[in-house]
Design an enzyme around this catalytic site. Structure first.
Site, PDB file in Angstrom:
ATOM      1  N   ASP A 115      -5.271   3.969 -32.674  1.00  0.00           N
ATOM      2  CA  ASP A 115      -4.470   2.936 -32.787  1.00  0.00           C
ATOM      3  C   ASP A 115      -2.799   3.275 -32.989  1.00  0.00           C
ATOM      4  O   ASP A 115      -2.066   2.735 -33.938  1.00  0.00           O
ATOM      5  CB  ASP A 115      -4.930   2.435 -34.400  1.00  0.00           C
ATOM      6  CG  ASP A 115      -4.444   1.048 -34.770  1.00  0.00           C
ATOM      7  OD1 ASP A 115      -4.181   0.327 -33.751  1.00  0.00           O
ATOM      8  OD2 ASP A 115      -4.538   0.938 -35.763  1.00  0.00           O
ATOM      9  N   CYS A 126     -14.573 -17.144 -42.962  1.00  0.00           N
ATOM     10  CA  CYS A 126     -13.309 -16.902 -43.035  1.00  0.00           C
ATOM     11  C   CYS A 126     -12.723 -17.855 -44.326  1.00  0.00           C
ATOM     12  O   CYS A 126     -12.754 -19.075 -44.119  1.00  0.00           O
ATOM     13  CB  CYS A 126     -12.602 -17.196 -41.788  1.00  0.00           C
ATOM     14  SG  CYS A 126     -10.724 -16.697 -42.037  1.00  0.00           S
ATOM     15  N   CYS A 143     -21.846 -10.463 -40.457  1.00  0.00           N
ATOM     16  CA  CYS A 143     -22.293 -10.396 -39.225  1.00  0.00           C
ATOM     17  C   CYS A 143     -23.799  -9.921 -39.302  1.00  0.00           C
ATOM     18  O   CYS A 143     -24.131  -8.758 -39.745  1.00  0.00           O
ATOM     19  CB  CYS A 143     -21.385  -9.308 -38.397  1.00  0.00           C
ATOM     20  SG  CYS A 143     -22.207  -8.952 -36.705  1.00  0.00           S
ATOM     21  N   CYS A 176      -4.640 -14.894 -41.296  1.00  0.00           N
ATOM     22  CA  CYS A 176      -5.704 -13.869 -41.766  1.00  0.00           C
ATOM     23  C   CYS A 176      -5.288 -13.112 -42.760  1.00  0.00           C
ATOM     24  O   CYS A 176      -4.031 -12.762 -42.830  1.00  0.00           O
ATOM     25  CB  CYS A 176      -5.983 -12.946 -40.516  1.00  0.00           C
ATOM     26  SG  CYS A 176      -6.936 -11.656 -40.820  1.00  0.00           S
ATOM     27  N   CYS A 189     -23.760 -12.526 -29.353  1.00  0.00           N
ATOM     28  CA  CYS A 189     -23.406 -13.353 -30.440  1.00  0.00           C
ATOM     29  C   CYS A 189     -24.286 -14.699 -30.302  1.00  0.00           C
ATOM     30  O   CYS A 189     -24.617 -15.128 -31.438  1.00  0.00           O
ATOM     31  CB  CYS A 189     -21.937 -13.809 -30.365  1.00  0.00           C
ATOM     32  SG  CYS A 189     -20.836 -12.457 -31.087  1.00  0.00           S
ATOM     33  N   CYS A 204     -24.442 -17.941 -33.016  1.00  0.00           N
ATOM     34  CA  CYS A 204     -24.398 -17.618 -34.509  1.00  0.00           C
ATOM     35  C   CYS A 204     -22.651 -17.913 -34.538  1.00  0.00           C
ATOM     36  O   CYS A 204     -21.774 -17.629 -33.746  1.00  0.00           O
ATOM     37  CB  CYS A 204     -24.476 -16.250 -34.720  1.00  0.00           C
ATOM     38  SG  CYS A 204     -23.866 -15.539 -36.180  1.00  0.00           S
ATOM     39  N   CYS A 256      -9.210  -7.784 -45.498  1.00  0.00           N
ATOM     40  CA  CYS A 256     -10.490  -8.921 -45.867  1.00  0.00           C
ATOM     41  C   CYS A 256     -11.473  -8.531 -44.861  1.00  0.00           C
ATOM     42  O   CYS A 256     -11.347  -8.205 -43.722  1.00  0.00           O
ATOM     43  CB  CYS A 256      -9.789 -10.158 -45.421  1.00  0.00           C
ATOM     44  SG  CYS A 256     -11.196 -11.500 -45.762  1.00  0.00           S
ATOM     45  N   CYS A 283     -15.536 -11.638 -42.564  1.00  0.00           N
ATOM     46  CA  CYS A 283     -15.899 -11.981 -40.955  1.00  0.00           C
ATOM     47  C   CYS A 283     -16.799 -10.775 -40.778  1.00  0.00           C
ATOM     48  O   CYS A 283     -17.882 -10.938 -39.944  1.00  0.00           O
ATOM     49  CB  CYS A 283     -15.047 -12.367 -40.156  1.00  0.00           C
ATOM     50  SG  CYS A 283     -13.728 -11.089 -39.883  1.00  0.00           S
ATOM     51  N   CYS A 289     -19.471 -15.487 -38.832  1.00  0.00           N
ATOM     52  CA  CYS A 289     -17.974 -14.940 -38.976  1.00  0.00           C
ATOM     53  C   CYS A 289     -16.941 -15.863 -39.151  1.00  0.00           C
ATOM     54  O   CYS A 289     -16.222 -15.857 -39.882  1.00  0.00           O
ATOM     55  CB  CYS A 289     -17.997 -13.753 -37.965  1.00  0.00           C
ATOM     56  SG  CYS A 289     -17.556 -14.468 -36.388  1.00  0.00           S
TER      57      CYS A 289
END
Length: 400
Positions: A152, A216, A266, A232, A206, A209, A259, A262, A212
């Site tokens: 990152d 939020c 899962c 966000c 996914c 579903c 946060c 989300c 998530c």
């Protein structure tokens, strides 16, 4: 010119190379496991046009907010070879940081702060990069190629590369999801000039579903697989350098850094392991800290408390801004004196947030008393226009 090698010899050569590559990959996985990595897989140095097209659209719509580096580096992010032309394989690694308990339980404790799970540990950049360097060094010595490691810290599209390597798929919340480890994954990469057999890319699991997306608190997902960073809470509390927009303040609750909503909902998290088993270094004092403790921090205290933490990167003023928003949502009258003391803070970002917090915790009469002390005889003792605007709103809004 015809080759002197027979088909049988060519086949033997390919088999030998495959065996050697297989041994290299087995070596990598074994060494990675000893360093606490959850999984390892290999991606080709070309992730295709889809990921770069998504990024270009994200920037075009302005959904990156003030993260200008995403716009500036989007072309270089399009391909690992744009970053390093000699790369032939990308070794992707994942480390699970799943919490022991549901991180959303802390949202009900309004006088305590909710810190994103990843930031409850020592800075993962430092932890993972050090271990990646160890692994890359051992791999380079054995394989004979050049290596570079990234966590990152460079224009690398880790999530699309991890998906291409088969570590997981990019879910509807735009984060990587693994069938084995859920949504709690740190990612790192080793670029190498060594050619390794790529693993099979993962497919989307996914299904129908929408957990998530529904979770939020600020409706940051315009559609599945799309995210507007400007809405966000992670962006607002970490990347955003200015005041928190009014429309999101109440919805932030007591989230002061990041946060997890989300991620936490899962369904694939049932397979996740605990962070302690992944050799991360947890900060027990960040599991459920009090807002009062943070409101009293000056710059030196902030730096000392968050030494080695990713939270240190946003600085004391942005951090106090976040804490004051949470304080305004706490309904805790015992925090009022601490908020009042911050009305004269050197930072206008902190002063403005303190005004808002007090307007939520104190009756209008008290706000008028505070304003009278602040603005004597109509003379402005507040020279910042955004802070003055906060006062104007506070004095003209009904008591919350």
């Amino acid at each position: 010119m015809a080759s002197d090698r027979s088909p049988a010899q060519d086949s033997e050569g390919r088999s030998a190379r495959n065996d050697a590559a297989g041994r290299l990959k087995s070596f990598l996985k074994k060494e990675a496991a000893t360093l606490g990595f959850t999984d390892l897989a290999v991606a080709p140095p070309d992730i295709g046009p889809e990921a770069s097209a998504r990024l270009a659209r994200f920037v075009e719509l302005g959904r990156h907010g003030s993260m200008d580096w995403l716009a500036e580096t989007k072309d270089r992010r399009a391909s690992p070879q744009s970053l390093w032309p000699e790369v032939r394989s990308v070794i992707m690694l994942a480390m699970n940081y799943g919490p022991r308990s549901d991180p959303l339980e802390g949202l009900a404790q309004k006088s305590r702060a909710s810190v994103s799970v990843y930031a409850r540990n020592r800075d993962y950049h430092d932890i993972i990069k050090g271990r990646l360097k160890q692994l890359a060094g051992k791999f380079g010595a054995r394989a004979g190629g050049d290596v570079k490691v990234f966590v990152d810290t460079a224009p690398v599209m880790e999530k699309p590369l991890a998906e291409a390597a088969g570590l997981g798929w990019i879910g509807k919340h735009t984060n990587l999801v693994s069938r084995s480890h859920g949504s709690w994954l740190f990612l790192g990469s080793i670029f190498t000039t060594v050619e390794l057999m790529p693993d099979v890319a993962e497919t989307d699991h996914c299904g129908s579903c929408r957990a998530c997306l529904s979770a939020c608190p600020t409706d940051a997902f315009p559609a599945p697989y799309q995210m507007d960073a400007r809405r966000c809470i992670s962006y607002l509390t970490i990347e955003n350098k200015g005041p928190i927009p009014h429309e999101f303040r109440a919805r932030m609750g007591n989230r002061i850094y990041g946060c997890d909503d989300c991620l936490a909902v899962c369904p694939w998290n049932k397979y996740a392991q605990f962070a302690s088993e992944m050799k991360l270094i947890a900060r027990e004092d960040l599991q459920s800290p009090s807002l009062a403790e943070f409101l009293a921090l000056d710059d030196a205290g902030f730096r000392a408390f968050f030494s080695g933490s990713p939270i240190k990167r946003i600085g004391r003023n942005r951090f106090l801004r976040n804490v004051l928003i949470a304080t305004g949502n706490s309904n805790d009258q015992t925090l009022v004196p601490l908020c009042e003391s911050l009305l004269s803070d050197p930072s206008p970002l902190v002063r403005g947030a303190a005004v808002w917090a007090l307007s939520r915790l104190t009756p209008p009469a008290r706000m008028r008393e505070l304003a009278k002390a602040k603005f004597q005889d109509g003379a402005a003792l507040e020279d910042d226009p955004e802070v003055r605007a906060e006062w104007d709103l506070a004095l003209n809004r009904p008591h919350a």
